[in-house]
Design a protein around this motif. Structure first.
Motif, PDB file in Angstrom:
ATOM      1  N   ALA A 171       0.822  -1.209   0.000  1.00 38.13           N
ATOM      2  CA  ALA A 171       0.000   0.000   0.000  1.00 38.13           C
ATOM      3  C   ALA A 171       0.861   1.267   0.000  1.00 38.13           C
ATOM      4  N   GLY A 172       2.177   1.099  -0.081  1.00 35.60           N
ATOM      5  CA  GLY A 172       3.066   2.255  -0.137  1.00 35.60           C
ATOM      6  C   GLY A 172       3.559   2.741   1.213  1.00 35.60           C
ATOM      7  N   HIS A 173       3.295   1.997   2.275  1.00 41.39           N
ATOM      8  CA  HIS A 173       3.763   2.377   3.604  1.00 41.39           C
ATOM      9  C   HIS A 173       5.135   1.773   3.863  1.00 41.39           C
ATOM     10  N   ARG A 174       6.003   2.552   4.498  1.00 37.10           N
ATOM     11  CA  ARG A 174       7.331   2.049   4.844  1.00 37.10           C
ATOM     12  C   ARG A 174       7.265   1.238   6.126  1.00 37.10           C
ATOM     13  N   VAL A 175       7.885   0.056   6.079  1.00 33.29           N
ATOM     14  CA  VAL A 175       7.956  -0.844   7.229  1.00 33.29           C
ATOM     15  C   VAL A 175       9.416  -1.224   7.415  1.00 33.29           C
ATOM     16  N   TYR A 176       9.881  -1.221   8.673  1.00 34.15           N
ATOM     17  CA  TYR A 176      11.262  -1.617   8.950  1.00 34.15           C
ATOM     18  C   TYR A 176      11.254  -2.663  10.048  1.00 34.15           C
ATOM     19  N   PHE A 177      11.989  -3.752   9.835  1.00 34.80           N
ATOM     20  CA  PHE A 177      12.096  -4.851  10.786  1.00 34.80           C
ATOM     21  C   PHE A 177      13.523  -4.915  11.306  1.00 34.80           C
ATOM     22  N   GLU A 209      29.799   7.854  16.501  1.00 41.52           N
ATOM     23  CA  GLU A 209      30.203   8.557  15.284  1.00 41.52           C
ATOM     24  C   GLU A 209      29.593   9.952  15.180  1.00 41.52           C
ATOM     25  N   GLY A 210      28.848  10.368  16.190  1.00 37.66           N
ATOM     26  CA  GLY A 210      28.245  11.701  16.173  1.00 37.66           C
ATOM     27  C   GLY A 210      27.041  11.804  15.241  1.00 37.66           C
ATOM     28  N   ARG A 211      26.353  10.692  14.999  1.00 37.89           N
ATOM     29  CA  ARG A 211      25.206  10.670  14.099  1.00 37.89           C
ATOM     30  C   ARG A 211      23.911  10.347  14.841  1.00 37.89           C
ATOM     31  N   TRP A 212      23.807  10.735  16.100  1.00 37.99           N
ATOM     32  CA  TRP A 212      22.637  10.394  16.909  1.00 37.99           C
ATOM     33  C   TRP A 212      21.347  10.922  16.287  1.00 37.99           C
ATOM     34  N   ALA A 213      21.324  12.181  15.903  1.00 34.39           N
ATOM     35  CA  ALA A 213      20.105  12.767  15.323  1.00 34.39           C
ATOM     36  C   ALA A 213      19.724  12.048  14.029  1.00 34.39           C
ATOM     37  N   SER A 214      20.713  11.655  13.269  1.00 33.00           N
ATOM     38  CA  SER A 214      20.463  10.953  12.006  1.00 33.00           C
ATOM     39  C   SER A 214      19.819   9.589  12.245  1.00 33.00           C
ATOM     40  N   ILE A 215      20.313   8.835  13.208  1.00 32.11           N
ATOM     41  CA  ILE A 215      19.751   7.505  13.464  1.00 32.11           C
ATOM     42  C   ILE A 215      18.358   7.630  14.074  1.00 32.11           C
ATOM     43  N   MET A 216      18.105   8.662  14.850  1.00 32.09           N
ATOM     44  CA  MET A 216      16.768   8.872  15.393  1.00 32.09           C
ATOM     45  C   MET A 216      15.783   9.201  14.266  1.00 32.09           C
ATOM     46  N   ARG A 217      16.206  10.004  13.285  1.00 34.83           N
ATOM     47  CA  ARG A 217      15.356  10.290  12.126  1.00 34.83           C
ATOM     48  C   ARG A 217      15.097   9.012  11.328  1.00 34.83           C
ATOM     49  N   PHE A 218      16.140   8.175  11.192  1.00 35.92           N
ATOM     50  CA  PHE A 218      15.999   6.922  10.449  1.00 35.92           C
ATOM     51  C   PHE A 218      14.913   6.047  11.069  1.00 35.92           C
ATOM     52  N   PHE A 219      14.965   5.862  12.388  1.00 28.65           N
ATOM     53  CA  PHE A 219      13.989   5.007  13.049  1.00 28.65           C
ATOM     54  C   PHE A 219      12.621   5.679  13.180  1.00 28.65           C
ATOM     55  N   ALA A 220      12.563   6.987  13.062  1.00 33.95           N
ATOM     56  CA  ALA A 220      11.276   7.691  13.110  1.00 33.95           C
ATOM     57  C   ALA A 220      10.546   7.611  11.774  1.00 33.95           C
ATOM     58  N   GLY A 221      11.259   7.312  10.702  1.00 33.80           N
ATOM     59  CA  GLY A 221      10.696   7.359   9.361  1.00 33.80           C
ATOM     60  C   GLY A 221       9.625   6.348   9.006  1.00 33.80           C
ATOM     61  N   PRO A 222       9.836   5.065   9.259  1.00 37.95           N
ATOM     62  CA  PRO A 222       8.854   4.076   8.798  1.00 37.95           C
ATOM     63  C   PRO A 222       7.496   4.227   9.468  1.00 37.95           C
ATOM     64  N   ARG A 223       6.452   3.921   8.718  1.00 34.29           N
ATOM     65  CA  ARG A 223       5.093   3.958   9.266  1.00 34.29           C
ATOM     66  C   ARG A 223       4.937   2.895  10.362  1.00 34.29           C
ATOM     67  N   LEU A 224       5.629   1.760  10.164  1.00 31.18           N
ATOM     68  CA  LEU A 224       5.598   0.677  11.144  1.00 31.18           C
ATOM     69  C   LEU A 224       7.018   0.197  11.404  1.00 31.18           C
ATOM     70  N   LEU A 225       7.395   0.114  12.673  1.00 33.30           N
ATOM     71  CA  LEU A 225       8.691  -0.427  13.082  1.00 33.30           C
ATOM     72  C   LEU A 225       8.423  -1.688  13.895  1.00 33.30           C
ATOM     73  N   VAL A 226       9.039  -2.800  13.479  1.00 34.46           N
ATOM     74  CA  VAL A 226       8.898  -4.057  14.199  1.00 34.46           C
ATOM     75  C   VAL A 226      10.232  -4.361  14.870  1.00 34.46           C
ATOM     76  N   ILE A 227      10.223  -4.449  16.191  1.00 37.07           N
ATOM     77  CA  ILE A 227      11.427  -4.766  16.963  1.00 37.07           C
ATOM     78  C   ILE A 227      11.249  -6.175  17.521  1.00 37.07           C
ATOM     79  N   ASP A 228      12.055  -7.090  17.022  1.00 36.84           N
ATOM     80  CA  ASP A 228      11.935  -8.504  17.355  1.00 36.84           C
ATOM     81  C   ASP A 228      12.957  -8.892  18.428  1.00 36.84           C
ATOM     82  N   GLU A 229      12.720 -10.019  19.050  1.00 37.73           N
ATOM     83  CA  GLU A 229      13.642 -10.632  20.003  1.00 37.73           C
ATOM     84  C   GLU A 229      13.893  -9.785  21.248  1.00 37.73           C
ATOM     85  N   LEU A 230      12.896  -9.040  21.677  1.00 37.54           N
ATOM     86  CA  LEU A 230      13.039  -8.279  22.915  1.00 37.54           C
ATOM     87  C   LEU A 230      13.154  -9.258  24.067  1.00 37.54           C
ATOM     88  N   GLY A 231      14.214  -9.161  24.833  1.00 34.90           N
ATOM     89  CA  GLY A 231      14.431 -10.052  25.957  1.00 34.90           C
ATOM     90  C   GLY A 231      15.239 -11.287  25.610  1.00 34.90           C
TER      91      GLY A 231
END
Length: 114
Positions: free
Chosen positions: A7-13, A29-51
Motif C-alpha cells: 500500500a506504499g507504507h514504509r515498514v522496517y524490521f 560517530e556523532g550521528r545520533w540525530a540521524s539515526i533517530m530520524r531513520f527510526f522515526a521514518g517508517p510507518r511501522l517499526l517491528v522490533i523482534d527478540e526483545l528479551g
C-alpha cells in the motif's frame, strides 16, 4: 504485514540487539540525530527478540528513545519469545526508563517495558 508495503507504507524490521548496536555506533560517530530520524521514518517499526539477549544500559535507553519519538505518530510492534512467567526480566529495563524519563514518557515505559 505484506499489505502495508504494497500500500506504499514504509515498514522496517529489526531485532532489539541490532537496534541497540546501530544506535550505539551512531552515537560514537556523532550521528545520533540521524539515526533517530531513520527510526522515526517508517510507518511501522517491528522490533523482534526483545528479551532474547540482554541489552546494555545505553541500548535499553536508545530503544526507549526510539519508541518514545515514534509514539505520537507511528506504530511500533515489539515481539518476544519470553513467556509471562519470565516477565520479571524486563523490570531492569523499566527501571532504567524510570531513572531517565518522567511524565508521559514514564507512562509509555510502563506500556512498552512491562
Amino acid at each position: 504485514m505484506p499489505a502495508l508495503p504494497s500500500a506504499g507504507h514504509r515498514v522496517y524490521f529489526t531485532t532489539a540487539a541490532e537496534l541497540a548496536a546501530k544506535c550505539h555506533k551512531a552515537a560514537l560517530e556523532g550521528r545520533w540525530a540521524s539515526i533517530m530520524r531513520f527510526f522515526a521514518g517508517p510507518r511501522l517499526l517491528v522490533i523482534d527478540e526483545l528479551g532474547y539477549l540482554p541489552l546494555p544500559d545505553d541500548g535499553a535507553s536508545a530503544m526507549f528513545q526510539v519508541i518514545n519519538q515514534r509514539y505520537p505518530k507511528s506504530s511500533t510492534i515489539l515481539t518476544t519469545n519470553v513467556g509471562i512467567v519470565k516477565a520479571h526480566l524486563f523490570r531492569r529495563t523499566r527501571a532504567r526508563c524510570w531513572r531517565n524519563f518522567t511524565g508521559s514518557a514514564a507512562t509509555l515505559c510502563r506500556r512498552c517495558c512491562g
